[in-house]
Design a protein around this motif. Structure first.
Motif, PDB file in Angstrom:
ATOM      1  N   GLU A  75      -8.355  -4.244   9.021  1.00 14.78           N
ATOM      2  CA  GLU A  75      -8.425  -3.866   7.604  1.00 14.78           C
ATOM      3  C   GLU A  75      -9.041  -2.476   7.452  1.00 14.78           C
ATOM      4  O   GLU A  75      -8.584  -1.673   6.630  1.00 14.78           O
ATOM      5  N   ALA A  76     -10.046  -2.180   8.245  1.00  9.43           N
ATOM      6  CA  ALA A  76     -10.677  -0.859   8.186  1.00  9.43           C
ATOM      7  C   ALA A  76      -9.696   0.238   8.582  1.00  9.43           C
ATOM      8  O   ALA A  76      -9.693   1.332   7.990  1.00  9.43           O
ATOM      9  N   ALA A  77      -8.842  -0.052   9.565  1.00  7.17           N
ATOM     10  CA  ALA A  77      -7.859   0.948   9.994  1.00  7.17           C
ATOM     11  C   ALA A  77      -6.861   1.238   8.885  1.00  7.17           C
ATOM     12  O   ALA A  77      -6.468   2.401   8.667  1.00  7.17           O
ATOM     13  N   VAL A  78      -6.449   0.197   8.145  1.00  4.61           N
ATOM     14  CA  VAL A  78      -5.508   0.399   7.034  1.00  4.61           C
ATOM     15  C   VAL A  78      -6.178   1.214   5.925  1.00  4.61           C
ATOM     16  O   VAL A  78      -5.565   2.124   5.345  1.00  4.61           O
ATOM     17  N   GLY A  80      -8.398   3.450   6.189  1.00  2.00           N
ATOM     18  CA  GLY A  80      -8.533   4.842   6.605  1.00  2.00           C
ATOM     19  C   GLY A  80      -7.284   5.683   6.427  1.00  2.00           C
ATOM     20  O   GLY A  80      -7.345   6.920   6.517  1.00  2.00           O
ATOM     21  N   THR A  81      -6.131   5.033   6.153  1.00  6.64           N
ATOM     22  CA  THR A  81      -4.880   5.783   5.981  1.00  6.64           C
ATOM     23  C   THR A  81      -4.606   6.156   4.523  1.00  6.64           C
ATOM     24  O   THR A  81      -3.615   6.836   4.252  1.00  6.64           O
ATOM     25  N   GLN A  82      -5.460   5.744   3.608  1.00  5.83           N
ATOM     26  CA  GLN A  82      -5.183   5.972   2.190  1.00  5.83           C
ATOM     27  C   GLN A  82      -5.372   7.445   1.828  1.00  5.83           C
ATOM     28  O   GLN A  82      -6.415   8.038   2.135  1.00  5.83           O
ATOM     29  N   PRO A  83      -4.371   8.044   1.175  1.00  6.54           N
ATOM     30  CA  PRO A  83      -4.447   9.484   0.861  1.00  6.54           C
ATOM     31  C   PRO A  83      -5.473   9.830  -0.214  1.00  6.54           C
ATOM     32  O   PRO A  83      -5.805  11.008  -0.384  1.00  6.54           O
ATOM     33  N   GLU A  84      -5.970   8.858  -0.952  1.00  7.16           N
ATOM     34  CA  GLU A  84      -6.974   9.135  -1.987  1.00  7.16           C
ATOM     35  C   GLU A  84      -8.338   9.470  -1.407  1.00  7.16           C
ATOM     36  O   GLU A  84      -9.226   9.962  -2.105  1.00  7.16           O
ATOM     37  N   ILE A  85      -8.532   9.217  -0.110  1.00 11.19           N
ATOM     38  CA  ILE A  85      -9.818   9.492   0.527  1.00 11.19           C
ATOM     39  C   ILE A  85      -9.901  10.977   0.877  1.00 11.19           C
ATOM     40  O   ILE A  85      -8.967  11.546   1.449  1.00 11.19           O
ATOM     41  N   LYS A 227      -3.631  -0.228  -5.146  1.00 10.23           N
ATOM     42  CA  LYS A 227      -3.098  -0.431  -3.794  1.00 10.23           C
ATOM     43  C   LYS A 227      -3.781  -1.609  -3.112  1.00 10.23           C
ATOM     44  O   LYS A 227      -3.141  -2.398  -2.413  1.00 10.23           O
ATOM     45  N   PHE A 228      -5.084  -1.732  -3.303  1.00 11.81           N
ATOM     46  CA  PHE A 228      -5.802  -2.850  -2.700  1.00 11.81           C
ATOM     47  C   PHE A 228      -5.285  -4.176  -3.244  1.00 11.81           C
ATOM     48  O   PHE A 228      -5.193  -5.166  -2.512  1.00 11.81           O
ATOM     49  N   GLU A 229      -4.950  -4.201  -4.519  1.00 11.58           N
ATOM     50  CA  GLU A 229      -4.495  -5.436  -5.141  1.00 11.58           C
ATOM     51  C   GLU A 229      -3.058  -5.786  -4.770  1.00 11.58           C
ATOM     52  O   GLU A 229      -2.683  -6.974  -4.747  1.00 11.58           O
ATOM     53  N   LEU A 234      -4.728  -5.871   2.316  1.00  8.99           N
ATOM     54  CA  LEU A 234      -6.010  -5.503   1.728  1.00  8.99           C
ATOM     55  C   LEU A 234      -6.418  -6.379   0.543  1.00  8.99           C
ATOM     56  O   LEU A 234      -7.513  -6.185  -0.004  1.00  8.99           O
ATOM     57  N   ASN A 235      -5.541  -7.306   0.140  1.00  2.00           N
ATOM     58  CA  ASN A 235      -5.848  -8.019  -1.106  1.00  2.00           C
ATOM     59  C   ASN A 235      -6.960  -9.058  -0.970  1.00  2.00           C
ATOM     60  O   ASN A 235      -7.296  -9.730  -1.947  1.00  2.00           O
ATOM     61  N   GLU A 236      -7.532  -9.225   0.207  1.00  8.95           N
ATOM     62  CA  GLU A 236      -8.728 -10.058   0.356  1.00  8.95           C
ATOM     63  C   GLU A 236     -10.003  -9.245   0.179  1.00  8.95           C
ATOM     64  O   GLU A 236     -11.105  -9.786   0.253  1.00  8.95           O
ATOM     65  N   LEU A 237      -9.810  -7.937  -0.053  1.00 12.37           N
ATOM     66  CA  LEU A 237     -10.954  -7.043  -0.211  1.00 12.37           C
ATOM     67  C   LEU A 237     -11.046  -6.576  -1.659  1.00 12.37           C
ATOM     68  O   LEU A 237     -10.067  -6.641  -2.409  1.00 12.37           O
TER      69      LEU A 237
END
Length: 391
Positions: A75-78, A80-85, A227-229, A234-237
């Protein structure tokens, strides 16, 4: 015809002892009331200051605190790929994958078995960049890859064995203390920090506790949350603005302090109101002829009522002012207790605000009104002839 204000103030001065004692009683209640609100506000300010406006934090949906959260490596690896960061100078996402655990430490002066929970936070190099309020004050930074720690100033000041050069034993290792840091009035001041990888290995953890990231633009938060939802990976986070998360963390402890303190204050306030009532009844009894003379001179009942109410309210407001002055001195103190959300030690101070000052003055005004109304009403209802004859 209205009675001059100077009459009410001069009347108080003629009864110095009873006036002083009543003011002291109101001041005590105002002090307790103000201290409670300052303490609850201090908890909130401490935890809110822990977050940054452009940071977001990720935890598991079912977790109420970082210590109860689990984020898998996948989950952490996924994430880290988000462009909003936001990206750092090295082109990598500015995010820190952190692991939190709790150890038992003994406070200064506590018994051998009287231990308190202290948070140990495993951080990455980005974790230091994302927390600009954290500044090393003594010693050096821990080396990544080594069993070394830096200690928050509140922990260093309150717990045994936290001096630089000492070692702390937990998870089967000796961890050397190499530095102390100041985190301002944030919750990080009650942390112990070390290398994330070393703490993962020592506790044989296979997951992180939380992930904190810097957003390119705070306005990107809504898109990232969507995106998380929608992403099944990621939807468990859950993701929240960091400041909002820590503000929510402060609610349980802050509300507990506020409710308990207000209950105690209300009990005290009954004593203060009774004291004010006795003082004003004594004033009416001792000035019966004077009141009759005022009425004979043409002053109306409502003028007499107003004059005595002004005396009562003035006593209450003066007592509130004294209480506020002494309560302000609490701003220089810091205390610690257990944070109910994480069950770990947290240090915080008393914070005075304009709204607290206004609330205290309103509270004192209510005490003065309730304590002075019946005696004032009695004074206004005195019969002129009987009042003059009583002399």
């Amino acid at each position: 015809m209205k009675i001059p204000l100077s009459y009410s103030f001069r009347s108080l001065w003629t009864r110095k002892l009873t006036t002083f004692l009543t003011i002291a009683g109101v001041a005590l209640v105002a002090f307790v009331f103000t201290a409670v609100l300052m303490l609850a506000n201090g908890v909130k300010d401490t935890l809110v200051a822990t977050g940054a406006d452009d940071n977001a934090i990720v935890l598991r949906k079912s977790a109420e605190s970082e210590t109860l959260s689990i984020i898998t490596f996948d989950e952490a690896a996924v994430i880290g790929t988000q462009p909003e960061i936001a990206l750092g100078k090295d082109g990598q996402p500015m995010m820190t994958k952190e692991v939190l655990t709790i150890i038992n430490c003994r406070k200064h002066g506590a018994g051998p078995s009287d231990l308190s929970n202290v948070t140990v936070r495993g951080v990455t190099p980005d974790g230091l960049i994302l927390r600009p309020q954290v500044k090393l004050t003594e010693g050096r930074m821990f080396n990544f890859g080594a069993s070394e720690l830096i200690i928050g100033n509140e922990i260093a000041d309150r717990f045994d064995g936290m001096e630089i050069g000492n070692s702390v034993k937990f998870a089967g290792r000796q961890w050397k203390i190499v530095g102390h840091f100041d985190a301002g009035r944030s919750g990080f001041a009650s942390d112990i920090w070390g290398d994330q990888n070393q703490i993962l290995q020592a506790f044989n953890r296979q997951a992180y506790s939380s992930i904190v990231m810097k957003l390119r633009d705070p306005k990107d938060f809504k898109a990232l949350k969507a995106k998380f939802e929608s992403d099944p990976r990621l939807n468990e986070l859950k993701i929240e603005p960091e400041k909002q998360f820590y503000a929510e963390q402060s609610e349980t402890l802050g509300n507990f302090i506020r409710i308990l303190g207000i209950v105690i204050t209300v009990i005290f306030s009954f004593g203060a109101m009774i004291g004010a009532m006795i003082t004003m009844y004594a004033a009416v009894a001792g000035r019966t002829v004077e009141i009759g003379t005022l009425r004979a001179l043409g002053f109306q009942r409502r003028s007499v009522l107003s004059a005595f109410m002004i005396e009562s309210l003035f006593i209450a407001l003066l007592g509130a002012g004294v209480g506020l002055v002494f309560a302000t001195l609490l701003s220089f103190l810091t205390i610690s207790t257990t944070d109910f959300s994480s069950f770990t030690e947290i240090a915080f101070g008393f914070t005075m605000t304009g709204s607290i000052v206004i609330a205290t003055l309103i509270f004192a005004t209510v005490m003065g009104f309730i304590g002075g109304f019946l005696p004032s009403f009695r004074a206004a209802r005195l019969d002129i002839v009987n009042a003059l004859r009583s002399g």
